[in-house]
Motif scaffolding. Structure first.
Motif: not given
Length: 212
Positions: A156-164
Motif C-alpha cells: 500500500r502506498v502510502p502506508e497507513y499509520l504503523d500497520y503491517k
C-alpha cells in the motif's frame, strides 16, 4: 470425603464439586461414596480380592487441564471437551511472516482492539478462514483477513499509520499430495505447501502365501 446413602449420579456430582477429586469408589449395595484424589488409570492393578461390590470410577479429564505441546495451543472450548492429548485438546499454531501493509488486503473477517500481536496470531489461528492479518503496535489493533497474501504482492502506498501485514505460513495439513504419495502423519505440525516437504512416497505391495 465419604458420604452415604447417595446414588451413583450424586456421587459423581460430589466428585465434580471437589476440586481435588480425580476418582471415587462406589457401592450400589451400600449406596456409599468415597472420593479420592488419585488420578486412576484403566491399567492400574485391581484389588484382590475385591471388597463387597465396590467399583472404582475414573474421572475423564477435560482438555482445560491439558498442557499443549510446543507449536500448538489449547482449543477455546477446552472446558467442555473430554481428553488429555494434543490431538483432542490442541490446535496447530501457525507461524506468521511480517511484511509491509499489502495494497489489496481482501475481505475483513473480524477486528479486535486492544490486543497484543501474539493474541492477534491466536485469533487468526482460531478463525478457519483467516490467512493473513493487519496489525498496528501503536493502535494495538488486529484485523483478520481471508486473503492468502504473498511477499510479492504490491504494498500500500502510502502506508497507513504503523500497520503491517502478517502472512500465515501454511501447514502441510492443507496440502494435497500428488499421485503416488500420501500426506505425512505429522502434517498438522509441519510448515510447508509442497510435495517434498509434506508428502511421503507410497509403496506397492505384492501378495504371496503366508511366509513360514
Amino acid at each position: 470425603f465419604a458420604k452415604s446413602p447417595v446414588t451413583l449420579v450424586e456421587c459423581e456430582d460430589l466428585c465434580d464439586l471437589q476440586g481435588a477429586c480425580r476418582s471415587f469408589a462406589y457401592s450400589v449395595v451400600q449406596r456409599s461414596c468415597h472420593l479420592k484424589e488419585t488420578a486412576v488409570t484403566i491399567e492400574d492393578a485391581a484389588r484382590v480380592p475385591e471388597y463387597l461390590d465396590y467399583k472404582t470410577y475414573i474421572q475423564v479429564p477435560l482438555c482445560s487441564s491439558h498442557v499443549c505441546a510446543e507449536g500448538t495451543f489449547l482449543r477455546p472450548d477446552a472446558d467442555s471437551i473430554e481428553g488429555n492429548d494434543d490431538e483432542t485438546c490442541c490446535l496447530p499454531r501457525h507461524s506468521y511472516s511480517e511484511r509491509t501493509l499489502v495494497a489489496n488486503e481482501g475481505y475483513e473477517i473480524f477486528a479486535k482492539s486492544p490486543v497484543t500481536l501474539v493474541e492477534c496470531e491466536d485469533l487468526c489461528d482460531l478463525q478457519g478462514a483467516c490467512r493473513s492479518f493487519a496489525y498496528s503496535v501503536v493502535q494495538r489493533s488486529c484485523h483478520l483477513k481471508e486473503t492468502a497474501v504473498t511477499i510479492e504482492d504490491a504494498a500500500r502506498v502510502p502506508e497507513y499509520l504503523d500497520y503491517k501485514t502478517y502472512i500465515q505460513v501454511p501447514l502441510c495439513s492443507s496440502h494435497v499430495c500428488a499421485e503416488g504419495t500420501f500426506l505425512r502423519p505429522d502434517a498438522d505440525s509441519i510448515e510447508g505447501n509442497d510435495d517434498e516437504t509434506c508428502c511421503l512416497p507410497r509403496h506397492s505391495y505384492v501378495e504371496r502365501t503366508l511366509v513360514a
